[in-house]
Design an enzyme around this catalytic site. Sequence first.
Site, short mmCIF file in Angstrom:
data_model
loop_
_atom_site.label_atom_id
_atom_site.label_comp_id
_atom_site.label_asym_id
_atom_site.label_seq_id
_atom_site.Cartn_x
_atom_site.Cartn_y
_atom_site.Cartn_z
N ASP A 13 7.26 -12.83 -6.34
CA ASP A 13 6.28 -11.80 -7.23
C ASP A 13 7.24 -12.51 -8.52
O ASP A 13 8.11 -13.31 -8.72
CB ASP A 13 6.56 -10.99 -7.45
CG ASP A 13 7.52 -10.08 -6.64
OD1 ASP A 13 8.07 -10.73 -6.83
OD2 ASP A 13 6.90 -9.52 -6.64
N ASP A 36 7.23 2.42 -2.77
CA ASP A 36 5.51 3.64 -2.04
C ASP A 36 5.35 2.76 -1.08
O ASP A 36 3.84 2.48 -0.46
CB ASP A 36 4.57 3.30 -3.19
CG ASP A 36 4.63 2.25 -4.22
OD1 ASP A 36 5.31 0.85 -3.29
OD2 ASP A 36 3.85 1.39 -5.08
N GLU A 76 0.74 -3.43 -3.81
CA GLU A 76 0.68 -1.99 -4.06
C GLU A 76 -0.24 -1.49 -3.03
O GLU A 76 -1.17 -1.82 -2.85
CB GLU A 76 0.81 -1.23 -5.92
CG GLU A 76 1.36 -2.25 -6.90
CD GLU A 76 2.64 -1.27 -6.82
OE1 GLU A 76 3.36 -0.66 -5.97
OE2 GLU A 76 2.98 -1.42 -7.56
#
Length: 256
Positions: free
Chosen positions: A67, A136, A143
């Site tokens: 990324d 998370d 995400e």
Amino acid sequence: MEVIIKSDYDAINREAAQYIAELVYHKPTVVLGLATGSTPLGLYRELIRLHKDEGLDFSKIVTFNLDEYIGLPATHDQSYNFFMWDNLFNHINVNPTNVHIPNGMAGDIDAYCEWYENEIEAYGHIDLQVLGIGSDGHIAFNEPGSSLGSRTRLKTLTKQTVEDNARFFDTPEEVPRYAITMGVGTIMEARTCLLLANGEGKAKVVAEAIEGPVTAMVTASALQLHQDSILILDDAAASKLKQYDYYKWVYDNKPE
Ligand code: GLP
């Protein structure tokens, strides 16, 4: 899933580096998927050591990074491009033309993402994908809520991730809100996935990823469906695993 629990961060790095060194040794043209973040820093230091002290040859490897932030040029000291050169590539004999890192300054992001996917495909597949895990439960920048079949694309970062990253920037306004990221589906096509995690701060999310339900809310949990995923954890990151003793037992009793 193979869960390997080591005493501390140094031990994780040695185990992971040894695994990669053997791959590179047996297949000099190996295609490695690489990650950023603080977690793989120790692994990269160990790979540099293996290159300098033991002559591990990276001249034919091919790399694809997971990324990159959108809007940061490669020269920005917080770009993932800068990170990779600073922490690994400048210190080993990788061929720069074999290095692939998403371009956060691409004009047409959708077209660029499609090109990145095609580049990976041109090499057949990624042999080994290194992964960290976000607080998370994200892998790369997938995400919570990311499709488990997703491909390389633009992703809006969560407030949590923006906050987690704020420590690296001078002001909160400078923290990028968007990234280009390989999708969960892209990552799942790697022949082997190697996830590293250390520290108590990751213990809860590591337990969710390994022993919780497979869910888009914890994208690392997709690894439960991967046919060859290896998770190397230190004791602190493994501390909330229900099957902690079993994973240790399996490792200590590996069949010849
Ligand atoms: C970012 C990266 C992830 C990385 C995560 C965790 O979100 N895109 O690839 O796994 O940070 O970072 P750290 O290793 O610093 O905890």
